[in-house]
Design an enzyme around this catalytic site. Sequence first.
Site, PDB file in Angstrom:
ATOM      1  N   LYS A  32       0.859  -1.179   0.000  1.00  0.00           N
ATOM      2  CA  LYS A  32       0.000   0.000   0.000  1.00  0.00           C
ATOM      3  C   LYS A  32       0.898   1.232   0.000  1.00  0.00           C
ATOM      4  CE  LYS A  32      -3.816   2.355   2.186  1.00  0.00           C
ATOM      5  NZ  LYS A  32      -3.229   3.664   1.808  1.00  0.00           N
ATOM      6  N   ASP A  34       1.899   5.151   0.122  1.00  0.00           N
ATOM      7  CA  ASP A  34       1.446   6.285   0.923  1.00  0.00           C
ATOM      8  C   ASP A  34       1.484   7.542   0.059  1.00  0.00           C
ATOM      9  OD1 ASP A  34       0.566   7.699   3.052  1.00  0.00           O
ATOM     10  OD2 ASP A  34       2.363   7.500   4.266  1.00  0.00           O
ATOM     11  N   GLU A 170       3.523   1.487   4.968  1.00  0.00           N
ATOM     12  CA  GLU A 170       2.191   1.798   5.497  1.00  0.00           C
ATOM     13  C   GLU A 170       1.319   0.566   5.675  1.00  0.00           C
ATOM     14  OE1 GLU A 170      -1.785   4.443   4.460  1.00  0.00           O
ATOM     15  OE2 GLU A 170      -0.064   4.496   3.121  1.00  0.00           O
TER      16      GLU A 170
END
Length: 298
Positions: A32, A34, A170
């Site tokens: 994921k 950021d 993240e």
Amino acid sequence: MKTRRRSAFILPCIPTLVDKPPEGDRWTHEIKYDGYRTQIHLAGGHARAFTRNGHDWSMKYAAVLAASRELITRDAILDGEMVVQDESGRSSFKKLASAIRWEGSSLVYYAFDLLGLDGNDLTKQRCEDRRLRLHELIGDPRPTCALQFSQAFEGSGADFFAAVEKMDLEGIVSKRRASIYRSGPSLDWVKTKTYITGEFAVIGYERKRGAAPSLLLAEETDAVMRYVGRAIPAIPQNQRDELWQALEFLHADRLATPIGGGNKGVVPVQPLLKVMAKHLRGEEKLRHATVIEVLMPR
């Protein structure tokens, strides 16, 4: 004169936050990033970029769009994340706004889905099939290119999340391989976030009957206090008793910084007491935050 038909913005698929990643071979997992969710439309040699809410930010992302036009010669609609990376190669949300304004050439776009190709709608195709075509379109990573394919991990979600957590990233996004692309909140896409610990000042508290007590926290940057959210004390009872005694002693007439609405039952305190709070990484305001240590003033 024939006019070029522009593709329409597609409302993005929004992953649901979960406590742990799903398992099984029906799922695939990605880092994921950021950054800012971004949709890139390539058509007739032209390129445009849209924010998560459909605002045209093509001027802000000019360098990335130029790289996209050079790499991809076909009409396409890409879904991905616009990021800026730190010295370690990790995406840095704090540096992103400044990079967009002053250093557009430092931006990198990680494409993770292909929603359209040569005028054909791909949203009803399987996720794994869309990503295969996206990989064929972009190719393998090029270290200096502003357009990158978001690589997937094909093993255990728990193992991948543990590795991502060790790298101080993240979190991860897990996607159901057979799912079609649906706009809005989705259970076919889920995200699992890592936690981070930070030091904050207590500016108030709230103790409601039938609800867990919470502390209102703020961070101080450049001598300015900024409200960041609430956290629930998760400390031993003896420390909790000391905490409430200290807060009663620090009662104030008003909050040290505005917190917006919903402060009717809040008791303001002088911002002299600091705490360590554990919270989800990559959020503008504290989420799932708990106080794990009280730093009593001396």
